[in-house]
Scaffold this motif. Structure first.
Motif, PDB file in Angstrom:
ATOM      1  N   VAL A   4       4.286  -5.458 -18.205  1.00  0.00           N
ATOM      2  CA  VAL A   4       3.708  -4.722 -17.082  1.00  0.00           C
ATOM      3  C   VAL A   4       4.786  -4.501 -16.036  1.00  0.00           C
ATOM      4  O   VAL A   4       5.770  -5.247 -15.963  1.00  0.00           O
ATOM      5  CB  VAL A   4       2.518  -5.476 -16.447  1.00  0.00           C
ATOM      6  CG1 VAL A   4       1.387  -5.646 -17.454  1.00  0.00           C
ATOM      7  CG2 VAL A   4       2.942  -6.830 -15.881  1.00  0.00           C
ATOM      8  N   ALA A   5       4.602  -3.484 -15.217  1.00  0.00           N
ATOM      9  CA  ALA A   5       5.536  -3.222 -14.127  1.00  0.00           C
ATOM     10  C   ALA A   5       4.799  -2.513 -13.010  1.00  0.00           C
ATOM     11  O   ALA A   5       3.844  -1.759 -13.256  1.00  0.00           O
ATOM     12  CB  ALA A   5       6.709  -2.374 -14.606  1.00  0.00           C
ATOM     13  N   LEU A   6       5.234  -2.755 -11.794  1.00  0.00           N
ATOM     14  CA  LEU A   6       4.728  -2.043 -10.631  1.00  0.00           C
ATOM     15  C   LEU A   6       5.865  -1.204 -10.083  1.00  0.00           C
ATOM     16  O   LEU A   6       6.909  -1.734  -9.696  1.00  0.00           O
ATOM     17  CB  LEU A   6       4.221  -3.024  -9.571  1.00  0.00           C
ATOM     18  CG  LEU A   6       3.463  -2.398  -8.397  1.00  0.00           C
ATOM     19  CD1 LEU A   6       2.166  -1.740  -8.871  1.00  0.00           C
ATOM     20  CD2 LEU A   6       3.158  -3.454  -7.338  1.00  0.00           C
ATOM     21  N   LEU A   7       5.662   0.111 -10.095  1.00  0.00           N
ATOM     22  CA  LEU A   7       6.692   1.043  -9.656  1.00  0.00           C
ATOM     23  C   LEU A   7       6.296   1.689  -8.339  1.00  0.00           C
ATOM     24  O   LEU A   7       5.122   2.017  -8.123  1.00  0.00           O
ATOM     25  CB  LEU A   7       6.898   2.152 -10.701  1.00  0.00           C
ATOM     26  CG  LEU A   7       7.164   1.762 -12.145  1.00  0.00           C
ATOM     27  CD1 LEU A   7       7.404   3.020 -12.978  1.00  0.00           C
ATOM     28  CD2 LEU A   7       8.326   0.803 -12.266  1.00  0.00           C
ATOM     29  N   ASP A   8       7.279   1.902  -7.468  1.00  0.00           N
ATOM     30  CA  ASP A   8       7.116   2.728  -6.282  1.00  0.00           C
ATOM     31  C   ASP A   8       8.017   3.934  -6.501  1.00  0.00           C
ATOM     32  O   ASP A   8       9.229   3.863  -6.312  1.00  0.00           O
ATOM     33  CB  ASP A   8       7.517   1.964  -5.025  1.00  0.00           C
ATOM     34  CG  ASP A   8       7.167   2.718  -3.750  1.00  0.00           C
ATOM     35  OD1 ASP A   8       6.859   3.923  -3.842  1.00  0.00           O
ATOM     36  OD2 ASP A   8       7.187   2.120  -2.669  1.00  0.00           O
ATOM     37  N   GLY A   9       7.438   5.029  -6.966  1.00  0.00           N
ATOM     38  CA  GLY A   9       8.251   6.139  -7.430  1.00  0.00           C
ATOM     39  C   GLY A   9       9.012   5.711  -8.672  1.00  0.00           C
ATOM     40  O   GLY A   9       8.414   5.326  -9.672  1.00  0.00           O
ATOM     41  N   THR A  10      10.336   5.735  -8.594  1.00  0.00           N
ATOM     42  CA  THR A  10      11.159   5.283  -9.722  1.00  0.00           C
ATOM     43  C   THR A  10      11.777   3.908  -9.469  1.00  0.00           C
ATOM     44  O   THR A  10      12.635   3.460 -10.230  1.00  0.00           O
ATOM     45  CB  THR A  10      12.276   6.298 -10.016  1.00  0.00           C
ATOM     46  OG1 THR A  10      13.084   6.456  -8.847  1.00  0.00           O
ATOM     47  CG2 THR A  10      11.699   7.642 -10.424  1.00  0.00           C
TER      48      THR A  10
ATOM     49  N   LEU B 264      12.114   5.773 -16.329  1.00  0.00           N
ATOM     50  CA  LEU B 264      13.094   6.678 -16.917  1.00  0.00           C
ATOM     51  C   LEU B 264      12.463   7.946 -17.488  1.00  0.00           C
ATOM     52  O   LEU B 264      13.181   8.895 -17.813  1.00  0.00           O
ATOM     53  CB  LEU B 264      13.858   5.965 -18.043  1.00  0.00           C
ATOM     54  CG  LEU B 264      14.606   4.684 -17.666  1.00  0.00           C
ATOM     55  CD1 LEU B 264      15.101   3.974 -18.926  1.00  0.00           C
ATOM     56  CD2 LEU B 264      15.755   4.993 -16.714  1.00  0.00           C
ATOM     57  N   LEU B 265      11.143   7.969 -17.623  1.00  0.00           N
ATOM     58  CA  LEU B 265      10.465   9.089 -18.269  1.00  0.00           C
ATOM     59  C   LEU B 265      10.225  10.234 -17.294  1.00  0.00           C
ATOM     60  O   LEU B 265       9.787  10.023 -16.161  1.00  0.00           O
ATOM     61  CB  LEU B 265       9.127   8.628 -18.848  1.00  0.00           C
ATOM     62  CG  LEU B 265       9.184   7.682 -20.043  1.00  0.00           C
ATOM     63  CD1 LEU B 265       7.785   7.168 -20.364  1.00  0.00           C
ATOM     64  CD2 LEU B 265       9.788   8.393 -21.260  1.00  0.00           C
ATOM     65  N   ALA B 266      10.471  11.445 -17.751  1.00  0.00           N
ATOM     66  CA  ALA B 266      10.158  12.633 -16.963  1.00  0.00           C
ATOM     67  C   ALA B 266       8.647  12.818 -16.906  1.00  0.00           C
ATOM     68  O   ALA B 266       7.896  12.286 -17.740  1.00  0.00           O
ATOM     69  CB  ALA B 266      10.819  13.861 -17.587  1.00  0.00           C
ATOM     70  N   ALA B 267       8.203  13.600 -15.932  1.00  0.00           N
ATOM     71  CA  ALA B 267       6.768  13.777 -15.702  1.00  0.00           C
ATOM     72  C   ALA B 267       6.040  14.273 -16.944  1.00  0.00           C
ATOM     73  O   ALA B 267       4.898  13.865 -17.202  1.00  0.00           O
ATOM     74  CB  ALA B 267       6.554  14.743 -14.539  1.00  0.00           C
ATOM     75  N   ASP B 268       6.665  15.146 -17.734  1.00  0.00           N
ATOM     76  CA  ASP B 268       6.015  15.681 -18.925  1.00  0.00           C
ATOM     77  C   ASP B 268       5.677  14.591 -19.937  1.00  0.00           C
ATOM     78  O   ASP B 268       4.788  14.782 -20.765  1.00  0.00           O
ATOM     79  CB  ASP B 268       6.911  16.721 -19.607  1.00  0.00           C
ATOM     80  CG  ASP B 268       7.023  18.006 -18.809  1.00  0.00           C
ATOM     81  OD1 ASP B 268       6.260  18.154 -17.826  1.00  0.00           O
ATOM     82  OD2 ASP B 268       7.866  18.847 -19.153  1.00  0.00           O
ATOM     83  N   PHE B 269       6.391  13.484 -19.874  1.00  0.00           N
ATOM     84  CA  PHE B 269       6.176  12.403 -20.843  1.00  0.00           C
ATOM     85  C   PHE B 269       5.275  11.305 -20.293  1.00  0.00           C
ATOM     86  O   PHE B 269       5.072  10.284 -20.947  1.00  0.00           O
ATOM     87  CB  PHE B 269       7.525  11.818 -21.278  1.00  0.00           C
ATOM     88  CG  PHE B 269       8.312  12.742 -22.161  1.00  0.00           C
ATOM     89  CD1 PHE B 269       8.164  12.692 -23.541  1.00  0.00           C
ATOM     90  CD2 PHE B 269       9.179  13.680 -21.618  1.00  0.00           C
ATOM     91  CE1 PHE B 269       8.871  13.549 -24.357  1.00  0.00           C
ATOM     92  CE2 PHE B 269       9.886  14.544 -22.422  1.00  0.00           C
ATOM     93  CZ  PHE B 269       9.737  14.489 -23.807  1.00  0.00           C
ATOM     94  N   THR B 270       4.725  11.510 -19.099  1.00  0.00           N
ATOM     95  CA  THR B 270       3.819  10.519 -18.513  1.00  0.00           C
ATOM     96  C   THR B 270       2.476  11.157 -18.164  1.00  0.00           C
ATOM     97  O   THR B 270       1.806  10.744 -17.222  1.00  0.00           O
ATOM     98  CB  THR B 270       4.421   9.893 -17.245  1.00  0.00           C
ATOM     99  OG1 THR B 270       4.680  10.919 -16.272  1.00  0.00           O
ATOM    100  CG2 THR B 270       5.711   9.159 -17.567  1.00  0.00           C
TER     101      THR B 270
ATOM    102  N   VAL C  86       0.844  -1.177   0.000  1.00  0.00           N
ATOM    103  CA  VAL C  86       0.000   0.000   0.000  1.00  0.00           C
ATOM    104  C   VAL C  86       0.886   1.235   0.000  1.00  0.00           C
ATOM    105  O   VAL C  86       1.657   1.456   0.925  1.00  0.00           O
ATOM    106  CB  VAL C  86      -0.934   0.011   1.222  1.00  0.00           C
ATOM    107  CG1 VAL C  86      -1.789   1.264   1.206  1.00  0.00           C
ATOM    108  CG2 VAL C  86      -1.799  -1.238   1.238  1.00  0.00           C
ATOM    109  N   SER C  87       0.786   2.048  -1.032  1.00  0.00           N
ATOM    110  CA  SER C  87       1.555   3.278  -1.117  1.00  0.00           C
ATOM    111  C   SER C  87       0.922   4.170  -2.163  1.00  0.00           C
ATOM    112  O   SER C  87       0.545   3.710  -3.235  1.00  0.00           O
ATOM    113  CB  SER C  87       3.012   2.988  -1.496  1.00  0.00           C
ATOM    114  OG  SER C  87       3.689   4.191  -1.820  1.00  0.00           O
ATOM    115  N   SER C  88       0.821   5.455  -1.854  1.00  0.00           N
ATOM    116  CA  SER C  88       0.274   6.395  -2.829  1.00  0.00           C
ATOM    117  C   SER C  88       1.226   6.613  -3.994  1.00  0.00           C
ATOM    118  O   SER C  88       0.854   7.208  -4.995  1.00  0.00           O
ATOM    119  CB  SER C  88      -0.023   7.737  -2.139  1.00  0.00           C
ATOM    120  OG  SER C  88       1.174   8.287  -1.605  1.00  0.00           O
ATOM    121  N   ASP C  89       2.480   6.156  -3.847  1.00  0.00           N
ATOM    122  CA  ASP C  89       3.459   6.304  -4.920  1.00  0.00           C
ATOM    123  C   ASP C  89       3.421   5.149  -5.923  1.00  0.00           C
ATOM    124  O   ASP C  89       4.172   5.159  -6.894  1.00  0.00           O
ATOM    125  CB  ASP C  89       4.876   6.389  -4.344  1.00  0.00           C
ATOM    126  CG  ASP C  89       5.121   7.695  -3.608  1.00  0.00           C
ATOM    127  OD1 ASP C  89       4.468   8.690  -3.953  1.00  0.00           O
ATOM    128  OD2 ASP C  89       5.958   7.705  -2.693  1.00  0.00           O
TER     129      ASP C  89
END
Length: 233
Positions: free
Chosen positions: A38-44, A204-210, A21-24
Motif C-alpha cells: 500500500v502507499a499514500l501519495l500526494d500527487g506524485t 510513475l504511471l501516466a494518467a492513461d494507465f491509472t 487532508v488534501s484533495s491530491d
C-alpha cells in the motif's frame, strides 16, 4: 542485469501522527501477486508506504497495512491493481477499495500490474527502449506483455503463455516480474529481474494507465465454475 529503481525498494516509513487532508491524496492498493503493498501519495510524492511478501495472506494484512498509513490511509482517490495476477489477491484488493470508497466517498480507479512493473523497470533502467513483464499465471503459464519506454506504451495485449512460448515472444528484451524464474532454465544469457510490484511505484504511471474500471482483469478463466457453466443448472 536489469535493476529496480530505489523507490521500489526503499519507501518512506509510515507516519501515523494525525491525518493529512488534501484533495491530491491517493491510496494505492497492490495485492495482485504474492506481495501485499500500500502507499499514500500526494500527487506524485510518496508520503508513506508499506510492502510485504505475504503469499496468500492478503486478506489478513491489507487492512492493518492501510490503517498504519497517515490518517489511516484516508484519501479522496483510491487506485487499485485490477490484474492480471492472483485471482484471490485481485479480488481482495478490489473488495477493500470498493468498501473504503463507500465509507470515504472516494473515487476508485484501477491500474494493471503489468504496466506498474513496466514503469518501475524503465525508471530503474532508463537506457532500455523496450522490456517485457512476466508474471506468475498459474497452471504452468505466465502472464506476459511487452512495453516501449518513449513514449511509455504497451506493445500489444498481454497473453497467458507456457514458458517456452513466452521465451520466444520475449525476443531478446529484458524481462521483469515474478514469472521470469520460469524462463531462466530455458536459455542462457537472458536479462531477467525477478521482482514483485510495489504500490509506491504507481506514482510513475501516466494518467492513461491509472483510469481502468474497478473490476478484475483475469488472464485466464477461473478454475471454479458455476453450476450453469458446468451444465448442472
Amino acid at each position: 542485469m536489469a535493476t529496480l529503481p530505489p523507490s521500489s525498494i526503499d519507501s518512506p516509513a509510515p507516519n501515523s501522527s494525525g491525518s493529512i487532508v488534501s484533495s491530491d491524496l491517493t491510496l494505492v492498493i497492490e495485492t495482485a501477486t504474492a506481495a501485499c503493498s500500500v502507499a499514500l501519495l500526494d500527487g506524485t510524492t510518496v508520503l508513506a508506504a508499506a510492502h510485504e511478501v505475504v503469499g496468500r495472506g492478503h486478506a489478513e494484512r491489507l487492512v492493518p497495512m492501510i490503517a498504519s498509513l497517515p490518517g489511516e490511509g484516508r484519501a479522496a482517490r483510491i487506485l487499485v491493481d485490477v490484474g492480471p495476477g492472483s485471482f484471490t489477491g485481485v479480488r481482495v484488493g478490489l473488495a477493500a477499495a470498493l468498501g473504503l470508497s463507500i465509507g470515504w466517498g472516494a473515487e476508485v480507479r484501477g491500474y494493471s500490474s503489468l504496466a506498474l512493473l513496466a514503469a518501475s523497470g524503465f525508471a530503474g533502467n532508463p537506457d532500455i527502449p523496450q522490456l517485457a513483464v512476466v508474471l506468475e499465471g498459474g497452471h504452468g503459464e505466465v502472464f506476459m506483455q511487452a512495453f516501449h519506454s518513449q513514449p511509455f506504451q504497451e506493445d500489444g495485449p498481454f497473453r497467458s503463455l507456457v514458458p517456452i512460448a513466452a521465451l520466444e515472444a520475449l525476443a531478446g528484451r529484458p524481462a521483469f516480474g515474478s514469472g521470469v524464474r520460469h524462463l531462466a532454465p530455458l536459455a542462457e544469457g537472458l536479462d531477467l529481474c525477478e521482482t514483485l510490484p510495489a504500490a509506491a511505484d504507481a506514482r510513475l504511471l501516466a494518467a492513461d494507465f491509472t483510469a481502468l474500471p474497478a473490476r478484475p482483469i483475469y488472464g485466464r478463466a477461473p478454475d471454479a465454475k458455476t453450476l450453469a457453466e458446468r451444465g448442472l443448472a
